[in-house]
Design an enzyme around this catalytic site. Structure first.
Site, PDB file in Angstrom:
ATOM      1  N   HIS A 192       7.326  16.121 -11.538  1.00 10.72           N
ATOM      2  CA  HIS A 192       7.675  17.222 -10.641  1.00 10.72           C
ATOM      3  C   HIS A 192       9.048  16.985 -10.028  1.00 10.72           C
ATOM      4  O   HIS A 192       9.339  15.893  -9.548  1.00 10.72           O
ATOM      5  CB  HIS A 192       6.645  17.359  -9.510  1.00 10.72           C
ATOM      6  N   LYS A 236      10.250  19.264 -18.665  1.00  6.87           N
ATOM      7  CA  LYS A 236      11.044  20.470 -18.504  1.00  6.87           C
ATOM      8  C   LYS A 236      12.520  20.120 -18.406  1.00  6.87           C
ATOM      9  O   LYS A 236      12.897  19.097 -17.846  1.00  6.87           O
ATOM     10  CB  LYS A 236      10.592  21.225 -17.249  1.00  6.87           C
ATOM     11  N   ARG A 248       1.842  17.517 -19.598  1.00  2.00           N
ATOM     12  CA  ARG A 248       1.636  18.930 -19.920  1.00  2.00           C
ATOM     13  C   ARG A 248       1.340  19.060 -21.409  1.00  2.00           C
ATOM     14  O   ARG A 248       1.714  18.177 -22.205  1.00  2.00           O
ATOM     15  CB  ARG A 248       2.884  19.745 -19.579  1.00  2.00           C
ATOM     16  N   HIS A 268      -4.562  22.447 -18.919  1.00  2.00           N
ATOM     17  CA  HIS A 268      -3.874  22.001 -17.707  1.00  2.00           C
ATOM     18  C   HIS A 268      -4.840  21.356 -16.714  1.00  2.00           C
ATOM     19  O   HIS A 268      -4.413  20.621 -15.817  1.00  2.00           O
ATOM     20  CB  HIS A 268      -3.167  23.189 -17.055  1.00  2.00           C
ATOM     21  N   ARG A 297      -4.574  17.690 -16.492  1.00  2.00           N
ATOM     22  CA  ARG A 297      -3.414  17.257 -15.705  1.00  2.00           C
ATOM     23  C   ARG A 297      -3.754  17.306 -14.211  1.00  2.00           C
ATOM     24  O   ARG A 297      -3.436  16.362 -13.466  1.00  2.00           O
ATOM     25  CB  ARG A 297      -2.230  18.175 -16.025  1.00  2.00           C
ATOM     26  N   TYR A 330      -2.014  18.921  -4.366  1.00  2.00           N
ATOM     27  CA  TYR A 330      -3.165  18.067  -4.620  1.00  2.00           C
ATOM     28  C   TYR A 330      -3.734  17.462  -3.349  1.00  2.00           C
ATOM     29  O   TYR A 330      -4.896  17.053  -3.313  1.00  2.00           O
ATOM     30  CB  TYR A 330      -2.787  16.963  -5.619  1.00  2.00           C
TER      31      TYR A 330
END
Length: 302
Positions: free
Chosen positions: A274, A173, A149, A248, A251, A283
């Protein structure tokens, strides 16, 4: 209520370790809700225990009337749910009123991604003869090579990059760390940038220099996500035929190209950082679109 919001934000900052971006969103959404409760001079601001699901629905209706997108409204409702759940946990409320409000049904949008040819053309657009070109090429190469990211890219330090094994330690994150590999083109681009990195560093006063930051701006301080966004927009203008490409998108392209080449979905989940496989599964829809396109072009009875 303002004090309760401040307590909640402190909880997010120090206990849940949310990113600065997430913290700003929560703060903005809750302040908007507080403004809604107090904007009408004829209506006294309710006590926190007096706020019910009807009040929340009224606020969401006002957002809809103001032409806010469904995704924006859903995010604000999620912020309220988390806030009220915090108050329940703290014993200030018995029930979470936001749980009784349905989330707006969102349209499923497939992530925007580049073809392999477009990705290569885009990444190679910076001028390698200039200092800025070397820095920008290194950032684009690393973003596509690792799928990081933008916020993760900007927080990378020199010590996070292992050139010998071509690995980068990424802080994602909630400050979760993961190790991601990168290839020879990204390695060469970063090494080329590091040869001129000190020129950027010297632009900052000694007291403001960030000796640890991998990527620096023209002022010699750590580059920001906004600067990366502007950099991407700059090279989009140089690439004919490309539109609406965000940082993004690299990515998304990283994940899609890996999946198209036969990579396992769980491996891609690990590389992207994730928490849930369901997030990565979007995806598979992107790749299915390509599969259908190939079938339509190749099959005699398609």
């Amino acid at each position: 209520m303002h004090n309760l919001i401040e307590q909640f934000l402190e909880h997010l900052r120090y206990e849940r370790n949310v990113s600065a971006h997430t913290l700003r969103n929560y703060s903005s959404d809750l302040e908007q809700f507080l403004y809604f409760l107090t904007a009408d001079d004829k209506r006294k601001a309710p006590e926190i225990s007096e706020i019910d699901h009807l009040t929340i629905r009224e606020w969401l209706a006002s957002l809809h009337a103001a032409h806010k997108t469904k995704s924006s409204i859903a995010r604000k409702l999620a912020a309220l749910r988390t806030f009220f759940q915090f108050l329940v946990r703290e014993g200030l409320l018995e029930l979470n009123p936001a749980k009784l409000v349905a989330t707006p049904k969102l349209e499923k949008k497939l992530p925007k991604h580049l073809s392999i040819e477009e990705a290569v053309r885009f990444i190679e657009s910076p001028d390698p003869e200039t200092d800025f070109g070397k820095r920008d090429r290194a950032m684009l190469e690393l973003m596509y090579a690792t799928g990081v990211r933008v916020a993760e890219l900007t927080t990378l330090n020199l010590s996070d990059v292992d050139f010998r094994n071509q690995l980068a330690r990424v802080t994602g994150k909630r400050r979760k760390q993961r190790i991601v590999p990168f290839g020879d083109p990204a390695s060469a681009a970063i090494r080329s940038y590091l040869e001129v990195r000190d020129k950027f560093l010297m632009n900052a006063p000694v007291s403001k220099r960030d000796e640890e930051a991998l990527f620096l701006n023209y002022q010699g301080t750590r580059i920001t996500t906004r600067s990366v966004g502007r950099m991407v927009e700059k090279y989009i203008r140089l690439c004919a035929g490309m539109h609406n490409i965000s940082p993004h998108a690299l990515r998304h392209s990283f994940a899609t190209h890996l999946l198209d080449s036969g990579a396992d979905l769980r491996d891609i989940q690990e590389l992207l950082g994730h928490a849930r496989l369901s997030t990565t599964q979007v995806y598979t829809h992107v790749s299915m679109e390509k599969l259908i396109e190939v079938y339509d072009k190749a099959h005699p009875k398609a």
